[in-house]
Design a protein around this motif. Sequence first.
Motif, PDB file in Angstrom:
ATOM      1  N   SER A   1       0.815  -1.213   0.000  1.00 45.02           N
ATOM      2  CA  SER A   1       0.000   0.000   0.000  1.00 45.02           C
ATOM      3  C   SER A   1       0.849   1.263   0.000  1.00 45.02           C
ATOM      4  O   SER A   1       0.305   2.369  -0.024  1.00 45.02           O
ATOM      5  CB  SER A   1      -0.908   0.011   1.236  1.00 45.02           C
TER       6      SER A   1
ATOM      7  N   ILE B   1       8.169   1.068  -0.932  1.00 44.40           N
ATOM      8  CA  ILE B   1       8.904   0.052  -1.694  1.00 44.40           C
ATOM      9  C   ILE B   1       7.959  -1.054  -2.174  1.00 44.40           C
ATOM     10  O   ILE B   1       8.125  -1.589  -3.270  1.00 44.40           O
ATOM     11  CB  ILE B   1      10.068  -0.509  -0.847  1.00 44.40           C
TER      12      ILE B   1
ATOM     13  N   ARG C   1      -2.844  -3.265   5.167  1.00 47.49           N
ATOM     14  CA  ARG C   1      -4.083  -2.921   5.870  1.00 47.49           C
ATOM     15  C   ARG C   1      -4.931  -1.920   5.089  1.00 47.49           C
ATOM     16  O   ARG C   1      -6.141  -1.975   5.104  1.00 47.49           O
ATOM     17  CB  ARG C   1      -3.750  -2.324   7.253  1.00 47.49           C
ATOM     18  N   ARG C   2      -4.303  -0.981   4.371  1.00 48.00           N
ATOM     19  CA  ARG C   2      -5.058   0.111   3.734  1.00 48.00           C
ATOM     20  C   ARG C   2      -5.574  -0.301   2.352  1.00 48.00           C
ATOM     21  O   ARG C   2      -4.866  -0.199   1.349  1.00 48.00           O
ATOM     22  CB  ARG C   2      -4.182   1.361   3.654  1.00 48.00           C
TER      23      ARG C   2
ATOM     24  N   ASP D   1      -3.865  -7.453   8.662  1.00 46.04           N
ATOM     25  CA  ASP D   1      -2.976  -6.791   9.615  1.00 46.04           C
ATOM     26  C   ASP D   1      -1.989  -7.830  10.129  1.00 46.04           C
ATOM     27  O   ASP D   1      -2.373  -8.767  10.856  1.00 46.04           O
ATOM     28  CB  ASP D   1      -3.801  -6.209  10.768  1.00 46.04           C
ATOM     29  N   LEU D   2      -0.734  -7.683   9.769  1.00 47.51           N
ATOM     30  CA  LEU D   2       0.268  -8.695  10.122  1.00 47.51           C
ATOM     31  C   LEU D   2       0.658  -8.651  11.601  1.00 47.51           C
ATOM     32  O   LEU D   2       1.465  -9.458  12.049  1.00 47.51           O
ATOM     33  CB  LEU D   2       1.505  -8.567   9.226  1.00 47.51           C
TER      34      LEU D   2
ATOM     35  N   ASN E   1       7.745  -7.859   2.221  1.00 48.16           N
ATOM     36  CA  ASN E   1       8.203  -6.466   2.243  1.00 48.16           C
ATOM     37  C   ASN E   1       7.664  -5.671   3.427  1.00 48.16           C
ATOM     38  O   ASN E   1       8.319  -4.754   3.895  1.00 48.16           O
ATOM     39  CB  ASN E   1       7.781  -5.794   0.922  1.00 48.16           C
TER      40      ASN E   1
ATOM     41  N   TYR F   1      14.564  -2.095  15.553  1.00 51.25           N
ATOM     42  CA  TYR F   1      14.493  -2.142  14.086  1.00 51.25           C
ATOM     43  C   TYR F   1      15.734  -2.825  13.497  1.00 51.25           C
ATOM     44  O   TYR F   1      15.614  -3.758  12.688  1.00 51.25           O
ATOM     45  CB  TYR F   1      14.349  -0.727  13.515  1.00 51.25           C
TER      46      TYR F   1
ATOM     47  N   THR G   1      15.519   5.242   1.900  1.00 45.07           N
ATOM     48  CA  THR G   1      14.725   5.205   0.664  1.00 45.07           C
ATOM     49  C   THR G   1      13.472   6.042   0.869  1.00 45.07           C
ATOM     50  O   THR G   1      12.850   5.980   1.944  1.00 45.07           O
ATOM     51  CB  THR G   1      14.310   3.736   0.367  1.00 45.07           C
TER      52      THR G   1
ATOM     53  N   SER H   1       9.981   6.946   1.201  1.00 40.20           N
ATOM     54  CA  SER H   1       8.758   6.183   1.451  1.00 40.20           C
ATOM     55  C   SER H   1       8.116   6.765   2.705  1.00 40.20           C
ATOM     56  O   SER H   1       8.589   7.765   3.239  1.00 40.20           O
ATOM     57  CB  SER H   1       9.096   4.698   1.678  1.00 40.20           C
TER      58      SER H   1
HETATM   59  N1  NAP Z   1      12.464   3.294   3.529  1.00 37.88           N
HETATM   60  C1  NAP Z   1      13.654   2.924   3.916  1.00 37.88           C
HETATM   61  O1  NAP Z   1      14.566   3.769   4.087  1.00 37.88           O
HETATM   62  C2  NAP Z   1      13.969   1.469   4.103  1.00 37.88           C
HETATM   63  C3  NAP Z   1      15.313   1.102   4.171  1.00 37.88           C
HETATM   64  C4  NAP Z   1      15.634  -0.245   4.363  1.00 37.88           C
HETATM   65  C5  NAP Z   1      14.640  -1.192   4.447  1.00 37.88           C
HETATM   66  N2  NAP Z   1      13.340  -0.819   4.380  1.00 37.88           N
HETATM   67  C6  NAP Z   1      12.317  -1.866   4.511  1.00 37.88           C
HETATM   68  O2  NAP Z   1      11.469  -1.829   3.379  1.00 37.88           O
HETATM   69  C7  NAP Z   1      10.184  -2.362   3.726  1.00 37.88           C
HETATM   70  C8  NAP Z   1       9.104  -1.426   3.193  1.00 37.88           C
HETATM   71  O3  NAP Z   1       9.215  -0.190   3.862  1.00 37.88           O
HETATM   72  P1  NAP Z   1       8.899   1.209   3.156  1.00 37.88           P
HETATM   73  O4  NAP Z   1      10.129   2.018   3.228  1.00 37.88           O
HETATM   74  O5  NAP Z   1       8.230   1.006   1.871  1.00 37.88           O
HETATM   75  O6  NAP Z   1       7.890   1.799   4.251  1.00 37.88           O
HETATM   76  P2  NAP Z   1       6.379   2.344   4.123  1.00 37.88           P
HETATM   77  O7  NAP Z   1       6.266   3.298   2.984  1.00 37.88           O
HETATM   78  O8  NAP Z   1       6.033   2.822   5.487  1.00 37.88           O
HETATM   79  O9  NAP Z   1       5.540   1.024   3.782  1.00 37.88           O
HETATM   80  C9  NAP Z   1       5.384   0.003   4.737  1.00 37.88           C
HETATM   81  C10 NAP Z   1       4.374  -1.011   4.227  1.00 37.88           C
HETATM   82  O10 NAP Z   1       4.253  -2.054   5.224  1.00 37.88           O
HETATM   83  C11 NAP Z   1       2.889  -2.223   5.525  1.00 37.88           C
HETATM   84  N3  NAP Z   1       2.674  -2.590   6.917  1.00 37.88           N
HETATM   85  C12 NAP Z   1       3.149  -1.969   8.027  1.00 37.88           C
HETATM   86  N4  NAP Z   1       2.622  -2.521   9.136  1.00 37.88           N
HETATM   87  C13 NAP Z   1       1.775  -3.509   8.712  1.00 37.88           C
HETATM   88  C14 NAP Z   1       0.901  -4.394   9.379  1.00 37.88           C
HETATM   89  N5  NAP Z   1       0.758  -4.402  10.714  1.00 37.88           N
HETATM   90  N6  NAP Z   1       0.184  -5.269   8.631  1.00 37.88           N
HETATM   91  C15 NAP Z   1       0.284  -5.275   7.285  1.00 37.88           C
HETATM   92  N7  NAP Z   1       1.081  -4.441   6.598  1.00 37.88           N
HETATM   93  C16 NAP Z   1       1.804  -3.560   7.308  1.00 37.88           C
HETATM   94  C17 NAP Z   1       2.234  -0.868   5.233  1.00 37.88           C
HETATM   95  O11 NAP Z   1       0.857  -1.073   4.892  1.00 37.88           O
HETATM   96  P3  NAP Z   1      -0.413  -0.599   5.778  1.00 37.88           P
HETATM   97  O12 NAP Z   1       0.022   0.517   6.659  1.00 37.88           O
HETATM   98  O13 NAP Z   1      -1.438  -0.210   4.758  1.00 37.88           O
HETATM   99  O14 NAP Z   1      -0.781  -1.845   6.512  1.00 37.88           O
HETATM  100  C18 NAP Z   1       3.021  -0.404   4.017  1.00 37.88           C
HETATM  101  O15 NAP Z   1       2.434  -0.916   2.851  1.00 37.88           O
HETATM  102  C19 NAP Z   1      10.199  -2.517   5.239  1.00 37.88           C
HETATM  103  O16 NAP Z   1      10.417  -3.881   5.561  1.00 37.88           O
HETATM  104  C20 NAP Z   1      11.381  -1.673   5.696  1.00 37.88           C
HETATM  105  O17 NAP Z   1      11.963  -2.165   6.875  1.00 37.88           O
HETATM  106  C21 NAP Z   1      12.978   0.491   4.215  1.00 37.88           C
END
Ligand code: NAP
Length: 261
Positions: free
Chosen positions: A18, A21, A41-42, A66-67, A91, A156, A189, A191
């Motif tokens: 949603s 990444i 979730r969204r 909801d995970l 992811n 984290y 990244t 996001s």
């Molecule tokens: N952004 C960075 O700098 C970065 C760097 C290294 C690694 N990562 C990793 O990349 C992955 C994606 O992160 P992102 O940067 O894309 O962050 P993001 O934009 O906040 O997206 C996170 C995603 O995870 C979902 N999520 C969170 N809690 C959840 C729950 N309880 N149940 C189901 N889905 C859930 C959210 O969906 P809903 O809220 O709709 O449920 C959303 O789609 C993560 O594993 C993060 O650790 C990110």
Amino acid sequence: MNPNTNFKGKWALVTGASAGIGVALARELAKAGANLVLTARRTDRMETLAAELRASGTDVRIVAADLNDPAAPAAIHKTTADLAIEILINNAGLGQFSPFHECGLEQELSQVRVNCEAMVHLTRLYLPAMVERKRGWVMILSSLASYQPLPYLATYAATKAFDRFFSEALAAEVSQMGIHVTALCPGPTDSEFFIVSRAGAISGSKRQSAEQVAARGVRALARGKRTIIPYAVGRFIGFLSWLTPNRIVTFFVERGTRPQK
Ligand SMILES: NC(=O)c1ccc[n+]([C@@H]2O[C@H](COP(=O)([O-])OP(=O)(O)OC[C@H]3O[C@@H](n4cnc5c(N)ncnc54)[C@H](OP(=O)(O)O)[C@@H]3O)[C@@H](O)[C@H]2O)c1
């Protein structure tokens, strides 16, 4: 030949589809010809993405989940029982930047549940059919944060180290069965991660785009790479962190990222 063509006509399940990444990974896999199960979730966000992907001929199914709920992985698996999921993208994830003794406990525990427990559970549910088919691809979102302990992001970084270690060990177990497992380890990244984690102040303004991370991640998955840090500076930081004792890294990170009172 473009290795991504391996994915044409196959079903991929993307968690966290949603935002950020996850959305970029879904688009990249659709571009490679995969059909998609989107989960998060969204639902409204996923509906918008699904409409965009369907318009260019991708089959898409949405599963709201909801995970944080330990029953969610089994429910997702049940909803997709009629599909051959050949590509599993773990992811979904979150962080929290805070002195640990003051942190929101629920958000800390959610990191363990979503970043680790749900990932292990989903992988355990979808892997046996891949083993039976002697073909499959699993991506696990780790992070550059997995290369050293991080004060003020203690939980984290520990969950991301768990993700990478799990991924690299599993890759060794199943590679001879025709299954590729890739740990994708992005650095900062663009996001919603920094809004959810409130870590914006320490990330700096230079971030990679989610699209670039996803493109490099999907290509690495298609090629069967076990670990990918998707940018050159990140690979250098990962190497330095690996060389330097944790005591020294944590000393400097603690001073460099200590929240202002
Ligand atoms: N952004 C960075 O700098 C970065 C760097 C290294 C690694 N990562 C990793 O990349 C992955 C994606 O992160 P992102 O940067 O894309 O962050 P993001 O934009 O906040 O997206 C996170 C995603 O995870 C979902 N999520 C969170 N809690 C959840 C729950 N309880 N149940 C189901 N889905 C859930 C959210 O969906 P809903 O809220 O709709 O449920 C959303 O789609 C993560 O594993 C993060 O650790 C990110």
